[in-house]
Scaffold this motif. Structure first.
Motif, PDB file in Angstrom:
ATOM      1  N   GLY A  60       0.797  -1.224   0.000  1.00  0.00           N
ATOM      2  CA  GLY A  60       0.000   0.000   0.000  1.00  0.00           C
ATOM      3  C   GLY A  60       0.826   1.269   0.000  1.00  0.00           C
ATOM      4  O   GLY A  60       0.270   2.356  -0.191  1.00  0.00           O
ATOM      5  N   SER A  61       2.132   1.140   0.189  1.00  0.00           N
ATOM      6  CA  SER A  61       3.005   2.314   0.165  1.00  0.00           C
ATOM      7  C   SER A  61       3.510   2.545  -1.258  1.00  0.00           C
ATOM      8  O   SER A  61       2.992   1.973  -2.220  1.00  0.00           O
ATOM      9  N   GLU A  62       4.563   3.329  -1.398  1.00  0.00           N
ATOM     10  CA  GLU A  62       5.103   3.601  -2.720  1.00  0.00           C
ATOM     11  C   GLU A  62       5.995   2.480  -3.241  1.00  0.00           C
ATOM     12  O   GLU A  62       6.502   2.566  -4.365  1.00  0.00           O
ATOM     13  N   ARG A  63       6.199   1.418  -2.459  1.00  0.00           N
ATOM     14  CA  ARG A  63       7.014   0.313  -2.959  1.00  0.00           C
ATOM     15  C   ARG A  63       6.352  -0.282  -4.201  1.00  0.00           C
ATOM     16  O   ARG A  63       5.137  -0.348  -4.317  1.00  0.00           O
ATOM     17  N   ARG A  64       7.158  -0.706  -5.143  1.00  0.00           N
ATOM     18  CA  ARG A  64       6.628  -1.169  -6.419  1.00  0.00           C
ATOM     19  C   ARG A  64       6.254  -2.653  -6.378  1.00  0.00           C
ATOM     20  O   ARG A  64       6.794  -3.418  -5.578  1.00  0.00           O
ATOM     21  N   ALA A  65       5.347  -3.037  -7.243  1.00  0.00           N
ATOM     22  CA  ALA A  65       5.079  -4.439  -7.527  1.00  0.00           C
ATOM     23  C   ALA A  65       5.914  -4.804  -8.749  1.00  0.00           C
ATOM     24  O   ALA A  65       5.891  -4.086  -9.756  1.00  0.00           O
ATOM     25  N   ILE A  66       6.669  -5.914  -8.664  1.00  0.00           N
ATOM     26  CA  ILE A  66       7.603  -6.224  -9.742  1.00  0.00           C
ATOM     27  C   ILE A  66       7.520  -7.690 -10.141  1.00  0.00           C
ATOM     28  O   ILE A  66       6.961  -8.527  -9.429  1.00  0.00           O
ATOM     29  N   ALA A  67       8.108  -7.974 -11.293  1.00  0.00           N
ATOM     30  CA  ALA A  67       8.308  -9.345 -11.754  1.00  0.00           C
ATOM     31  C   ALA A  67       9.723  -9.446 -12.309  1.00  0.00           C
ATOM     32  O   ALA A  67      10.220  -8.515 -12.955  1.00  0.00           O
ATOM     33  N   LEU A  68      10.375 -10.571 -12.035  1.00  0.00           N
ATOM     34  CA  LEU A  68      11.715 -10.846 -12.540  1.00  0.00           C
ATOM     35  C   LEU A  68      11.665 -12.091 -13.409  1.00  0.00           C
ATOM     36  O   LEU A  68      10.904 -13.030 -13.135  1.00  0.00           O
ATOM     37  N   GLN A  69      12.497 -12.106 -14.427  1.00  0.00           N
ATOM     38  CA  GLN A  69      12.682 -13.287 -15.269  1.00  0.00           C
ATOM     39  C   GLN A  69      14.155 -13.641 -15.231  1.00  0.00           C
ATOM     40  O   GLN A  69      15.006 -12.822 -15.574  1.00  0.00           O
ATOM     41  N   ALA A  70      14.478 -14.856 -14.786  1.00  0.00           N
ATOM     42  CA  ALA A  70      15.877 -15.237 -14.629  1.00  0.00           C
ATOM     43  C   ALA A  70      16.013 -16.746 -14.656  1.00  0.00           C
ATOM     44  O   ALA A  70      15.235 -17.448 -14.009  1.00  0.00           O
ATOM     45  N   ALA A  88      -1.221 -15.868 -12.765  1.00  0.00           N
ATOM     46  CA  ALA A  88      -2.161 -16.693 -13.525  1.00  0.00           C
ATOM     47  C   ALA A  88      -2.149 -16.339 -15.010  1.00  0.00           C
ATOM     48  O   ALA A  88      -2.161 -17.222 -15.875  1.00  0.00           O
ATOM     49  N   HIS A  89      -2.129 -15.054 -15.319  1.00  0.00           N
ATOM     50  CA  HIS A  89      -2.085 -14.639 -16.728  1.00  0.00           C
ATOM     51  C   HIS A  89      -0.757 -15.049 -17.366  1.00  0.00           C
ATOM     52  O   HIS A  89      -0.724 -15.446 -18.542  1.00  0.00           O
ATOM     53  N   LEU A  90       0.322 -14.958 -16.624  1.00  0.00           N
ATOM     54  CA  LEU A  90       1.629 -15.339 -17.155  1.00  0.00           C
ATOM     55  C   LEU A  90       1.656 -16.820 -17.517  1.00  0.00           C
ATOM     56  O   LEU A  90       2.156 -17.210 -18.576  1.00  0.00           O
ATOM     57  N   THR A  91       1.105 -17.668 -16.648  1.00  0.00           N
ATOM     58  CA  THR A  91       1.070 -19.099 -16.950  1.00  0.00           C
ATOM     59  C   THR A  91       0.024 -19.444 -18.005  1.00  0.00           C
ATOM     60  O   THR A  91       0.014 -20.566 -18.520  1.00  0.00           O
ATOM     61  N   SER A  92      -0.829 -18.488 -18.330  1.00  0.00           N
ATOM     62  CA  SER A  92      -1.806 -18.708 -19.404  1.00  0.00           C
ATOM     63  C   SER A  92      -1.239 -18.331 -20.767  1.00  0.00           C
ATOM     64  O   SER A  92      -1.933 -18.461 -21.782  1.00  0.00           O
ATOM     65  N   GLY A  93      -0.008 -17.818 -20.781  1.00  0.00           N
ATOM     66  CA  GLY A  93       0.639 -17.530 -22.053  1.00  0.00           C
ATOM     67  C   GLY A  93       0.830 -16.078 -22.399  1.00  0.00           C
ATOM     68  O   GLY A  93       1.353 -15.755 -23.472  1.00  0.00           O
ATOM     69  N   GLU A  94       0.422 -15.170 -21.509  1.00  0.00           N
ATOM     70  CA  GLU A  94       0.637 -13.750 -21.797  1.00  0.00           C
ATOM     71  C   GLU A  94       2.136 -13.428 -21.784  1.00  0.00           C
ATOM     72  O   GLU A  94       2.860 -13.877 -20.897  1.00  0.00           O
ATOM     73  N   PRO A  95       2.619 -12.656 -22.752  1.00  0.00           N
ATOM     74  CA  PRO A  95       4.048 -12.314 -22.793  1.00  0.00           C
ATOM     75  C   PRO A  95       4.478 -11.505 -21.569  1.00  0.00           C
ATOM     76  O   PRO A  95       3.738 -10.631 -21.099  1.00  0.00           O
ATOM     77  N   PHE A  96       5.661 -11.799 -21.078  1.00  0.00           N
ATOM     78  CA  PHE A  96       6.194 -11.150 -19.882  1.00  0.00           C
ATOM     79  C   PHE A  96       6.176  -9.626 -20.015  1.00  0.00           C
ATOM     80  O   PHE A  96       5.827  -8.907 -19.070  1.00  0.00           O
ATOM     81  N   ASP A  97       6.555  -9.120 -21.179  1.00  0.00           N
ATOM     82  CA  ASP A  97       6.676  -7.672 -21.353  1.00  0.00           C
ATOM     83  C   ASP A  97       5.346  -6.940 -21.287  1.00  0.00           C
ATOM     84  O   ASP A  97       5.315  -5.713 -21.123  1.00  0.00           O
TER      85      ASP A  97
END
Length: 273
Positions: free
Chosen positions: A74-84, A149-158
């Motif tokens: 809820g603060s200004e910290r970001r929500a992120i995703a990493l690919q590695a 869930a969307h990522l595992t459904s095939g949506e591109p990471f970008d």
């Protein structure tokens, strides 16, 4: 196979974990959801990162690892995703994802620096992949779960956001060599009371039976292979399944018996030749 793992500090007394699973299955009913742990101590980012580190590389490539230890929700910290390394990591931008994302670098040398282009990071900014209403206190359900869930459904990471390079890194100290001693510290305490340090197997010389081990209220000799090398109730040092040196008490709790805590020093002194 669509695999999503969950690592949280939510516990199992409440419905938070089930809510995340419901969101995932509502978007991708074919997803396989694996609980890593929901018993991370509340707000303990380092413990959550270490728990994820211990399991991430054993999953099939393409697995999405979601970690929600999020005191800044809820603060200004970001929500992120990493690919590695063929895996995806989703969670808050507080360092909880970065140990697992750098697992190969970590095992090679216990030195965490700003990662190379081998890790791709995005700031999750596309609300098309969130729930329609986002609570300021439950991003695990409303942002991280649907994105996974969307990522595992095939949506591109970008598609989920914009690239970033300045995401938070968890600082993990390397052991220090001083004269004939190696000085590390306790990183994590598991449910058995085993004290897991930041000293890797490769840091310790091959001749180990005469090594002097000091921690908290204990001083003893030897680094062994199994818990059975000690008498019941005695402390011992060994290399645990994670590849780190740990201090244990056979059939007991080292944390309780030695009155040890995270951050306490572990000193390994090798005999002079």
């Amino acid at each position: 196979m669509s695999v999503i793992t969950l690592t949280t500090d939510f516990g199992l007394e409440d419905s938070y974990v089930a809510a995340m699973k419901g969101v995932i299955l509502g978007i991708n009913p074919q997803a396989t959801i694996v609980d890593v742990t929901h018993a991370v101590p509340p707000q303990d980012i380092q413990a959550g990162a270490f728990a994820l580190l211990g399991v991430a590389p054993y999953f099939p490539k393409g697995t999405v690892h979601v970690a929600v230890i999020d005191p800044g929700v809820g603060s200004e910290r970001r929500a992120i995703a990493l690919q590695a390394g063929g895996y995806f990591f989703i969670g808050p931008d507080n360092g909880v994802l970065t140990l697992a994302a750098q697992v190969h670098n970590l095992r090679r040398k216990l030195s965490l620096v700003r990662p190379s282009s081998a890790i791709k990071a995005i700031h999750l900014l596309n609300p098309e992949y969130w729930l329609s209403e986002v609570s300021s206190t439950f991003h695990g359900r409303d942002i991280f779960a649907p994105v996974a869930a969307h990522l595992t459904s095939g949506e591109p990471f970008d598609n989920f956001g914009v690239p970033i390079e300045d995401y938070a890194m968890l600082e993990l100290k390397a052991p220090v060599e001083r004269d004939d001693a190696l000085i590390g510290e306790i990183l994590y305490i598991d449910r058995f009371g085993n004290l897991i340090s930041n000293i890797l197997n490769r840091h310790i010389p091959e001749v180990r039976e005469q090594a002097r081990v000091e921690i908290a209220k204990a001083c003893f000799r030897g680094i062994f292979q199994t818990y059975a090398n000690a008498h019941v109730g005695d402390p011992l040092a060994l290399i645990g399944s994670s590849g780190f040196l740990e201090i244990a008490v056979r059939n007991g709790s080292a944390a309780r018996q030695l009155d040890a805590k995270i951050g306490d020093p572990v000193i390994i002194t090798m005999p002079k030749t």
